[in-house]
Design a protein around this motif. Structure first.
Motif, PDB file in Angstrom:
ATOM      1  N   GLU A 104      -6.320  -3.288  -4.326  1.00 17.53           N
ATOM      2  CA  GLU A 104      -6.218  -3.192  -5.782  1.00 17.53           C
ATOM      3  C   GLU A 104      -7.469  -3.710  -6.482  1.00 17.53           C
ATOM      4  O   GLU A 104      -7.606  -3.565  -7.703  1.00 17.53           O
ATOM      5  CB  GLU A 104      -5.001  -3.975  -6.279  1.00 17.53           C
ATOM      6  CG  GLU A 104      -3.668  -3.368  -5.886  1.00 17.53           C
ATOM      7  CD  GLU A 104      -2.497  -4.168  -6.423  1.00 17.53           C
ATOM      8  OE1 GLU A 104      -2.698  -4.983  -7.352  1.00 17.53           O
ATOM      9  OE2 GLU A 104      -1.361  -3.983  -5.921  1.00 17.53           O
ATOM     10  N   PHE A 122      -0.355   3.624   1.750  1.00 17.54           N
ATOM     11  CA  PHE A 122       0.190   3.622   0.393  1.00 17.54           C
ATOM     12  C   PHE A 122       1.644   3.168   0.341  1.00 17.54           C
ATOM     13  O   PHE A 122       2.089   2.629  -0.672  1.00 17.54           O
ATOM     14  CB  PHE A 122       0.023   5.001  -0.253  1.00 17.54           C
ATOM     15  CG  PHE A 122      -1.217   5.106  -1.102  1.00 17.54           C
ATOM     16  CD1 PHE A 122      -1.136   5.206  -2.475  1.00 17.54           C
ATOM     17  CD2 PHE A 122      -2.476   5.077  -0.512  1.00 17.54           C
ATOM     18  CE1 PHE A 122      -2.278   5.273  -3.263  1.00 17.54           C
ATOM     19  CE2 PHE A 122      -3.628   5.149  -1.276  1.00 17.54           C
ATOM     20  CZ  PHE A 122      -3.532   5.253  -2.657  1.00 17.54           C
ATOM     21  N   HIS A 123       2.387   3.338   1.427  1.00 19.63           N
ATOM     22  CA  HIS A 123       3.785   2.883   1.413  1.00 19.63           C
ATOM     23  C   HIS A 123       3.910   1.366   1.543  1.00 19.63           C
ATOM     24  O   HIS A 123       5.026   0.830   1.543  1.00 19.63           O
ATOM     25  CB  HIS A 123       4.594   3.582   2.518  1.00 19.63           C
ATOM     26  CG  HIS A 123       4.100   3.342   3.904  1.00 19.63           C
ATOM     27  ND1 HIS A 123       3.098   4.085   4.492  1.00 19.63           N
ATOM     28  CD2 HIS A 123       4.470   2.435   4.841  1.00 19.63           C
ATOM     29  CE1 HIS A 123       2.867   3.658   5.705  1.00 19.63           C
ATOM     30  NE2 HIS A 123       3.690   2.647   5.953  1.00 19.63           N
ATOM     31  N   PHE A 125       1.857  -0.510  -0.622  1.00 20.46           N
ATOM     32  CA  PHE A 125       1.291  -0.988  -1.878  1.00 20.46           C
ATOM     33  C   PHE A 125       2.368  -1.179  -2.943  1.00 20.46           C
ATOM     34  O   PHE A 125       3.250  -0.326  -3.099  1.00 20.46           O
ATOM     35  CB  PHE A 125       0.238  -0.006  -2.411  1.00 20.46           C
ATOM     36  CG  PHE A 125      -0.953   0.184  -1.506  1.00 20.46           C
ATOM     37  CD1 PHE A 125      -1.423  -0.852  -0.712  1.00 20.46           C
ATOM     38  CD2 PHE A 125      -1.602   1.407  -1.451  1.00 20.46           C
ATOM     39  CE1 PHE A 125      -2.527  -0.678   0.120  1.00 20.46           C
ATOM     40  CE2 PHE A 125      -2.707   1.595  -0.633  1.00 20.46           C
ATOM     41  CZ  PHE A 125      -3.168   0.555   0.161  1.00 20.46           C
ATOM     42  N   PRO A 128       0.439   1.406  -6.317  1.00 14.60           N
ATOM     43  CA  PRO A 128      -0.381   2.512  -5.798  1.00 14.60           C
ATOM     44  C   PRO A 128      -1.273   3.135  -6.867  1.00 14.60           C
ATOM     45  O   PRO A 128      -2.350   3.645  -6.543  1.00 14.60           O
ATOM     46  CB  PRO A 128       0.645   3.511  -5.263  1.00 14.60           C
ATOM     47  CG  PRO A 128       1.934   3.159  -5.944  1.00 14.60           C
ATOM     48  CD  PRO A 128       1.887   1.685  -6.179  1.00 14.60           C
ATOM     49  N   VAL A 147      -6.066  10.721   0.594  1.00 12.75           N
ATOM     50  CA  VAL A 147      -4.947   9.863   0.965  1.00 12.75           C
ATOM     51  C   VAL A 147      -4.091  10.609   1.979  1.00 12.75           C
ATOM     52  O   VAL A 147      -3.742  11.776   1.779  1.00 12.75           O
ATOM     53  CB  VAL A 147      -4.086   9.472  -0.255  1.00 12.75           C
ATOM     54  CG1 VAL A 147      -2.836   8.705   0.187  1.00 12.75           C
ATOM     55  CG2 VAL A 147      -4.897   8.619  -1.238  1.00 12.75           C
ATOM     56  N   ASP A 149      -0.484   9.857   4.014  1.00 14.71           N
ATOM     57  CA  ASP A 149       0.640   8.922   4.131  1.00 14.71           C
ATOM     58  C   ASP A 149       1.912   9.706   4.403  1.00 14.71           C
ATOM     59  O   ASP A 149       1.963  10.928   4.233  1.00 14.71           O
ATOM     60  CB  ASP A 149       0.794   8.095   2.848  1.00 14.71           C
ATOM     61  CG  ASP A 149       1.572   6.804   3.064  1.00 14.71           C
ATOM     62  OD1 ASP A 149       1.722   6.392   4.232  1.00 14.71           O
ATOM     63  OD2 ASP A 149       2.027   6.199   2.078  1.00 14.71           O
TER      64      ASP A 149
END
Length: 267
Positions: A104, A122-123, A125, A128, A147, A149
């Motif tokens: 971040e 991303f899963h 975060f 996101p 990305v 994911d």
């Protein structure tokens, strides 16, 4: 403690347990077929600089490294970084640099990289939107943001079930986004989607649980609920398990989405 800070602690604890296991060649994480599926869409060249965000032990970084000038791999977990450095040394890979950083708040200046990529992160975060904003910021205006994911079903009930069981198995899991949510995120961050593909990836239930060292009580519950789903044919876990050659498996749906920054008009 904020949700973000709280999840940071969970991520560090969970990935301290998982770091060494990432080198298991039998894991989907290490599938050369899947790494190639990602790589072929990236238009890599030997002049390219790449940032791998939440890189873990650098599995994707090592797959990309032979085709580019340099890969910078950042992660929140020192245990993951240490394992990644060890793997690089074993393979004599010299053009990957590991740094500890929060996704971040990426500590590089605007437009620093030709390609900014994140795989299977991303899963984890809590924000996101902020992560993709940072990825876009540090990407050169002529570069690409990618990305990869897992994604959740579009149906809200199945979405909630799927993420519930992912969190049971791994407490550092937040939410696997829907495909529609990823599309929205890219558009919100001024990224024009130039490539988007999905792929069903078979997952071995036993290996899936072993990687995260899921405790016996929770693993037993997940196994029990999956067996019930197989018997009843009802969507109990949202994983849609099946039997293949005597093994329980389920399919994760992966998304690969690549965007380029939309140039602002001067008029």
């Amino acid at each position: 403690m904020s949700a973000s800070k709280g999840n940071e602690s969970i991520v560090r604890v969970e990935f301290k347990k998982q770091a060494r296991g990432f080198s298991n060649k039998l894991l989907t994480l290490n599938s050369e077929e899947l790494l190639n599926w990602i790589r072929v869409s990236l238009n890599l060249n030997m002049g390219m600089t790449v940032l791998d965000v939440a890189a873990g032990t650098g599995i994707l970084s090592r797959s990309i490294a032979p085709f580019v000038q340099k890969v910078t791999s950042i992660d929140l977990s020192q245990d993951m970084i240490s394992e990644g450095i060890y793997q690089n040394q074993q393979l004599n890979i010299a053009n990957i640099e590991f740094n500890m950083a929060h996704a971040e708040d990426i500590s590089y200046s605007q437009g620093s990289f030709d390609l900014v990529i994140s795989r299977l992160a991303f899963h984890h975060f809590t924000n996101p939107e902020r992560v993709l904003h940072e990825m876009s910021r540090v990407c050169d205006e002529l570069g690409s943001v990618c990305v990869v994911d897992m994604i959740s079903p579009e149906d809200d009930d199945l979405y909630n079930l799927y993420n519930k069981y992912e969190r049971l198995r791994d407490p550092s899991h937040t939410n696997a986004l829907k495909e529609s949510e990823f599309v929205k995120l890219f558009k919100q961050n001024g990224l024009e989607i130039c490539n988007m593909e999905t792929l069903d990836v078979p997952i071995h239930l036993k290996r899936w649980l072993e990687l995260t060292h899921t405790n016996d009580q929770i693993a037993s519950r997940i196994n029990r609920d999956i067996e019930l789903e197989l018997e009843s044919k009802k969507a109990i876990t949202g994983l849609f398990p099946y039997i293949d050659n005597g093994e329980i498996k389920f399919n994760q749906k992966w998304i690969k989405i690549i965007g380029k920054r939309v140039k602002e008009s001067r008029f």
